[in-house]
Design an enzyme around this catalytic site. Structure first.
Site, PDB file in Angstrom:
ATOM      1  N   SER A  80     -38.582  29.722  -8.799  1.00  0.00           N
ATOM      2  CA  SER A  80     -39.906  30.342  -8.744  1.00  0.00           C
ATOM      3  C   SER A  80     -39.874  31.828  -8.380  1.00  0.00           C
ATOM      4  O   SER A  80     -40.868  32.520  -8.564  1.00  0.00           O
ATOM      5  CB  SER A  80     -40.826  29.593  -7.776  1.00  0.00           C
ATOM      6  N   LYS A 117     -41.993  32.704  -1.620  1.00  0.00           N
ATOM      7  CA  LYS A 117     -42.935  33.431  -2.477  1.00  0.00           C
ATOM      8  C   LYS A 117     -43.127  34.850  -1.956  1.00  0.00           C
ATOM      9  O   LYS A 117     -42.753  35.178  -0.842  1.00  0.00           O
ATOM     10  CB  LYS A 117     -44.314  32.746  -2.488  1.00  0.00           C
TER      11      LYS A 117
END
Length: 158
Positions: A80, A117
């Site tokens: 991600s 993230k």
């Protein structure tokens, strides 16, 4: 599919292998490794003549870890954050003493599960934003805890 509307929360599947991080216990006394440190810069374009200028050896552990008591090394398991240059299998150095700021890459606990993230601040709200297609933005709310700030990445070239 990644959310494009930062104005509302999204439902995030937390059991996806792509967003998982595995914490590996690695005592920092095993991390320090003195290696020769050359004063010259290495060209990434055209080759330059070799030079013998060397500085004192550098301890990579001390260079990467500013706060050993508040730092961890974690192995990334997923893709991600590949757009930020953090790939599956990379090691990240996470500093819990460094205050997370908008734009920083962070490790967060979302409903108790870790994820990696970029922290963004949009329209008065904080979001955890992936840097690869196919992953949703996550609204930072009462179910999210910013656990630490990523301060380094290590990758072994194969």
């Amino acid at each position: 599919m990644r959310s494009t509307n930062l104005g509302r929360p999204v439902v995030v599947p937390l059991n996806r292998r792509d967003d998982a991080l595995r914490l590996h216990d690695l005592p920092f006394e095993l991390v320090p490794c003195e290696v020769p440190f050359f004063l010259v810069h290495t060209q990434a374009g055209f080759p330059s003549p070799a030079q013998d200028d060397m500085q004192e050896p550098i301890d990579l552990g001390a260079w990467l870890v500013e706060h050993p008591a508040a730092s961890y090394i974690m192995r990334v398991d997923g893709r991600s954050m590949s757009g930020a240059g953090i790939n599956d299998g990379d090691l990240i150095v996470v500093n819990r003493a460094k205050k997370p700021k908008a734009g920083a890459i962070v490790v967060a606990l979302v409903h108790g599960d870790r994820t990696l993230k970029r922290l963004r601040y949009v329209d008065g709200r904080h979001w955890l934003v992936p840097e690869a297609e196919g992953f949703a933005d996550i609204l930072v709310d009462e179910h999210v805890e910013i656990w630490g700030t990523v301060v380094g990445v290590a990758r072994k070239m194969t």
